[in-house]
Design a protein around this motif. Sequence first.
Motif, PDB file in Angstrom:
ATOM      1  N   LEU A 135       0.833  -1.205   0.000  1.00 19.85           N
ATOM      2  CA  LEU A 135       0.000   0.000   0.000  1.00 19.85           C
ATOM      3  C   LEU A 135       0.862   1.247   0.000  1.00 19.85           C
ATOM      4  N   GLN A 136       2.043   1.173   0.604  1.00 17.87           N
ATOM      5  CA  GLN A 136       2.938   2.322   0.547  1.00 17.87           C
ATOM      6  C   GLN A 136       3.422   2.568  -0.876  1.00 17.87           C
ATOM      7  N   VAL A 137       3.652   1.484  -1.619  1.00 21.95           N
ATOM      8  CA  VAL A 137       4.044   1.643  -3.024  1.00 21.95           C
ATOM      9  C   VAL A 137       2.926   2.340  -3.787  1.00 21.95           C
ATOM     10  N   MET A 138       1.686   1.913  -3.531  1.00 21.71           N
ATOM     11  CA  MET A 138       0.553   2.525  -4.221  1.00 21.71           C
ATOM     12  C   MET A 138       0.387   3.980  -3.803  1.00 21.71           C
ATOM     13  N   ASP A 139       0.637   4.284  -2.518  1.00 21.83           N
ATOM     14  CA  ASP A 139       0.599   5.679  -2.079  1.00 21.83           C
ATOM     15  C   ASP A 139       1.589   6.521  -2.882  1.00 21.83           C
ATOM     16  N   ALA A 140       2.780   5.970  -3.071  1.00 21.18           N
ATOM     17  CA  ALA A 140       3.788   6.693  -3.830  1.00 21.18           C
ATOM     18  C   ALA A 140       3.359   6.888  -5.278  1.00 21.18           C
ATOM     19  N   LEU A 141       2.832   5.841  -5.892  1.00 18.15           N
ATOM     20  CA  LEU A 141       2.393   5.942  -7.286  1.00 18.15           C
ATOM     21  C   LEU A 141       1.291   6.981  -7.452  1.00 18.15           C
ATOM     22  N   ALA A 142       0.414   7.073  -6.457  1.00 16.90           N
ATOM     23  CA  ALA A 142      -0.712   8.002  -6.566  1.00 16.90           C
ATOM     24  C   ALA A 142      -0.265   9.453  -6.618  1.00 16.90           C
ATOM     25  N   GLY A 143       0.986   9.725  -6.247  1.00 24.46           N
ATOM     26  CA  GLY A 143       1.470  11.100  -6.264  1.00 24.46           C
ATOM     27  C   GLY A 143       2.271  11.482  -7.486  1.00 24.46           C
ATOM     28  N   VAL A 144       2.398  10.568  -8.444  1.00 27.56           N
ATOM     29  CA  VAL A 144       3.236  10.836  -9.627  1.00 27.56           C
ATOM     30  C   VAL A 144       2.364  11.248 -10.808  1.00 27.56           C
ATOM     31  N   PRO A 145       2.654  12.389 -11.443  1.00 29.18           N
ATOM     32  CA  PRO A 145       1.882  12.783 -12.640  1.00 29.18           C
ATOM     33  C   PRO A 145       2.311  11.964 -13.846  1.00 29.18           C
ATOM     34  N   SER A 146       1.819  10.738 -13.917  1.00 24.07           N
ATOM     35  CA  SER A 146       2.263   9.808 -14.951  1.00 24.07           C
ATOM     36  C   SER A 146       1.110   8.933 -15.392  1.00 24.07           C
ATOM     37  N   ASP A 147       0.951   8.780 -16.705  1.00 25.37           N
ATOM     38  CA  ASP A 147      -0.069   7.863 -17.220  1.00 25.37           C
ATOM     39  C   ASP A 147       0.193   6.446 -16.742  1.00 25.37           C
ATOM     40  N   GLU A 148       1.465   6.043 -16.769  1.00 22.44           N
ATOM     41  CA  GLU A 148       1.805   4.675 -16.394  1.00 22.44           C
ATOM     42  C   GLU A 148       1.506   4.412 -14.922  1.00 22.44           C
ATOM     43  N   ALA A 149       1.720   5.400 -14.058  1.00 30.74           N
ATOM     44  CA  ALA A 149       1.421   5.228 -12.637  1.00 30.74           C
ATOM     45  C   ALA A 149      -0.063   4.940 -12.435  1.00 30.74           C
ATOM     46  N   LEU A 150      -0.909   5.709 -13.117  1.00 29.52           N
ATOM     47  CA  LEU A 150      -2.344   5.480 -12.989  1.00 29.52           C
ATOM     48  C   LEU A 150      -2.737   4.130 -13.571  1.00 29.52           C
ATOM     49  N   ARG A 151      -2.123   3.740 -14.692  1.00 30.81           N
ATOM     50  CA  ARG A 151      -2.439   2.433 -15.282  1.00 30.81           C
ATOM     51  C   ARG A 151      -2.100   1.303 -14.312  1.00 30.81           C
ATOM     52  N   ILE A 152      -0.974   1.419 -13.633  1.00 30.23           N
ATOM     53  CA  ILE A 152      -0.585   0.383 -12.665  1.00 30.23           C
ATOM     54  C   ILE A 152      -1.614   0.300 -11.542  1.00 30.23           C
ATOM     55  N   LEU A 153      -2.037   1.431 -11.029  1.00 32.91           N
ATOM     56  CA  LEU A 153      -3.044   1.425  -9.962  1.00 32.91           C
ATOM     57  C   LEU A 153      -4.357   0.822 -10.455  1.00 32.91           C
ATOM     58  N   LEU A 154      -4.719   1.131 -11.680  1.00 27.31           N
ATOM     59  CA  LEU A 154      -5.989   0.634 -12.209  1.00 27.31           C
ATOM     60  C   LEU A 154      -5.965  -0.869 -12.450  1.00 27.31           C
ATOM     61  N   THR A 155      -4.794  -1.456 -12.656  1.00 27.00           N
ATOM     62  CA  THR A 155      -4.740  -2.912 -12.820  1.00 27.00           C
ATOM     63  C   THR A 155      -5.108  -3.624 -11.529  1.00 27.00           C
ATOM     64  N   HIS A 156      -5.031  -2.922 -10.401  1.00 28.76           N
ATOM     65  CA  HIS A 156      -5.387  -3.499  -9.104  1.00 28.76           C
ATOM     66  C   HIS A 156      -6.697  -2.898  -8.577  1.00 28.76           C
ATOM     67  N   ALA A 157      -7.498  -2.285  -9.464  1.00 28.11           N
ATOM     68  CA  ALA A 157      -8.620  -1.462  -9.013  1.00 28.11           C
ATOM     69  C   ALA A 157      -9.707  -2.233  -8.290  1.00 28.11           C
ATOM     70  N   ARG A 158      -9.760  -3.580  -8.411  1.00 33.96           N
ATOM     71  CA  ARG A 158     -10.779  -4.326  -7.666  1.00 33.96           C
ATOM     72  C   ARG A 158     -10.445  -4.397  -6.189  1.00 33.96           C
ATOM     73  N   ASP A 159      -9.176  -4.187  -5.854  1.00 29.89           N
ATOM     74  CA  ASP A 159      -8.775  -4.122  -4.456  1.00 29.89           C
ATOM     75  C   ASP A 159      -9.210  -2.757  -3.913  1.00 29.89           C
ATOM     76  N   PRO A 160      -9.993  -2.724  -2.818  1.00 28.90           N
ATOM     77  CA  PRO A 160     -10.489  -1.429  -2.324  1.00 28.90           C
ATOM     78  C   PRO A 160      -9.375  -0.442  -2.015  1.00 28.90           C
ATOM     79  N   ASP A 161      -8.243  -0.919  -1.484  1.00 21.89           N
ATOM     80  CA  ASP A 161      -7.153  -0.008  -1.153  1.00 21.89           C
ATOM     81  C   ASP A 161      -6.513   0.556  -2.410  1.00 21.89           C
ATOM     82  N   ALA A 162      -6.310  -0.283  -3.420  1.00 19.05           N
ATOM     83  CA  ALA A 162      -5.778   0.212  -4.685  1.00 19.05           C
ATOM     84  C   ALA A 162      -6.779   1.150  -5.356  1.00 19.05           C
ATOM     85  N   HIS A 163      -8.057   0.796  -5.247  1.00 19.93           N
ATOM     86  CA  HIS A 163      -9.110   1.632  -5.821  1.00 19.93           C
ATOM     87  C   HIS A 163      -9.071   3.028  -5.186  1.00 19.93           C
TER      88      HIS A 163
END
Length: 850
Positions: free
Chosen positions: A271-299
């Motif tokens: 979840l800390q990795v996802m927290d970090a990704l959520a702060g990056v202005p990057s298309d790829e960062a959002l795509r990575i988070l969305l691949t885990h979007a069924r997980d409530p924390d990733a969502h």
Amino acid sequence: MDDRPLPEDPPTGPGYFPRRGGAAGEVPEIDTAAAATVRAEVERNEALIAAVLRSGGTDQQVGERVRHHLSGEPDPLGAGALAAIVVRLTDRGNGPVLADGWVGEHGLAFAACAFVERHAVMVEKAAPPRWVRFLTETPASPRHWVDEGTARKLRQLLAAAPEREHRAAVGRLGGHRRDPLRRALVSFLVPDRTDWVAECCAEDAGVQADTVHWLLMCSVGSAEHLALLGARAGLRPDEAVLPVMSTLIEGLGAGAVPLLGDVIPGAPAPLQVMDALAGVPSDEALRILLTHARDPDAHARAVRAIERFPVRAVPVLARLAGTRPAVAELLGRHLRSHPRLVGSVVPALPEADRMTAERLGPPAPRPEKPVPWTAPAPAPVGWVDVTRLPQILLKGREHALPADVTGHFVAMLADGHPGVAAVADLCDPGSLAEFAWALFETHEFRRLPRPDGGWVRAALARFGDDTTARRLTPIVGDWPKSKRHREARLALGVFTGIGTDAALRQLDHLARKARFRGLREAAERELDRAARERGLTAEQLADRLVPDLDLDADGALVLDYGPRRFTVGFDERLAPYVTGPGGKRRASLPKPAATDDPETAHAAYEHFKQLKKDVRAIAAGQVARLERAMVTGRSWTAAEFHALFAGHPLVRHIARRLVWATGEGEAFRLDEDRTLSDVHDDAFTLPATARVTIPHPALLPLGTWSEIFADYEILQPFPQIGRTVHTLTDAELKGGRLERFEGRTVPLGRVLDLDRRGWERHRPSGSPEQVWVSRPAADGLHVMITLSPGIAVDPEDRVPEQRLTDVRLNDRPAGFGDRVGAHTFGELDPATASEILTDLIGLVGPTERP
């Protein structure tokens, strides 16, 4: 593209290591009393320090430099080695106190050099005599400890130092870059010397490779540095912590995203990795988070990233929304919350993505219309901004509830005010359902105060619909993974509150398929309550909850592409297939072509994809329930048989692959044309008063049916006609134990496999081992197996084999240790006995009948 962070968001995560010229970091104060504190610590340990310096194992050069420093000749190596000795002897990491003491007494440049040398020596911690040596001259552990508190403070001071002071420090540090470890430590302190960082990235760090690696991850600042690292570029699982990740992002920007994405599966705190990704202005960062979007924390983190970078998010969401329903919902909610994006960003998307976004975007705003209602004045809900939520439409859907009334309505919901009903009566039910879901999403995925959750759940239960239930199911199913067991159980009331058959189907799905046993059991209890309210058993309710999936009376579905139409049917495994205009049978729908109607074809294509998922889930559940009904001898009235099986457009595909029977033992089957026939293929009339069962071959011989099923090439959904039947011996029928299985030693894996057969494991109160395994055998009776040594709760402590010390019939489930009442296996019906014997023979292997 305006992707600046929201004002309230920090540019980097907590504890990051700043760099000169980078994101502004905290400038720490110097503790003026720290030098005296360090001197006092040295004086308290003077005798021990002297013993270490006299030790034959201590490097003489290091010892001499420490003595010089103690005698009043400031020496960075002496100061660093002295600090290492004191910290090692006292088992205390002095952290920033050391930095403050060095800076206060000798200046920043000296302190930086002392820090480098302090980590370039090793102090032996074993029993006396201790010694101190240069780290590079002795064998060392792969990961050398670095005092992070001192490191952070010195890097903060160097990043913010006046130019003259900074140049002086860099100049002195240049003389301490004598080996890979020291060079990496220096680069960590002054990462703005990018040429030094590049040199470190290009060289082999030797025995200290692991330590050097994380230091470099906090120093790199360009794609060139990553290229020099080559295969070593990337975070390791233990480095996936917020200070390192935030520093990496600050240095590389979007270039850090692939490194973060790669480490998610093995990170100790993903979840800390996802927290970090959520702060990056990057298309790829959002795509990575969305691949885990069924997980409530990733969502939740994906939602945070979308809100933080609202413009950048639109093309990423639109590209994925066509194939991922969870992403489609996120895009729809985002566009409804930011309607300006529909006109400014959506038109520039590629055609397919633009069509997706336009389809999911907000409808044209409806004009507000005053309503005859006087607003009470409960306290407003601070976290709800009604302008970011969908309009509540009035009945007829031509006008919307005024925004100020909507705000009062939300306040009344939160307050439990009775005036809610008066407003709701004015509104469109579907619009209320969408509004309630938007409230839930806003609350759930922005980490708002949990006490508010009760009224939000109540709003979902009151106004939710079938779509609400379908959306909620995967979220509730995943909550226990985030230690939110209580919230998951409370949310089950939403399904019964909605109360539709579709909502109860979702509850039934959780009762059967939830990954967490506690949630499954809670869902079963909630389903039982719903069944009792309808005057039914849970199984009877489940019969009635099987959806027809919009199939016609013949069990088929026509999907329209505009100029082309396709008919969906089902094979013997209940897998859907498609027949096209030319009569050719194919496994799936073709993708829409340019000549097809875009909207109609897209809707049909998405419908078929969802149909396959629904049928797969329904078929698995129905097959399991019907096999269980065969084993338990469950029966239905003739009317129920016709309505629930023969007449159901989907279930009848399963029903016609089984042999059915009346209570009088008259067997029959369901033909493809929905008529009934007997074993001679003659027409069979089911008496209106008959009870219908799925006969077990232990109760009704079915061998004569094998030929007709073979002739018609009918594959059964589970073994029935050819099912192996096992029988108890005369002695076993008269006794309460099955001694032929006792004393056998079996692999642990076979015992664990019993879980799938309906057995449960139990342990005595306070015991770390599960020593009983049991399964229901008849009303109030259970078969109980006693295990030795028992199954440890911790998987790492489990032994590979278990001995069956006792197999008996008990009148209460295992876990109580006593055997109340004398029961014999003759009390079981032949079908139940056969199934129990099947499980036991599968557990121990073939046994000789006594």
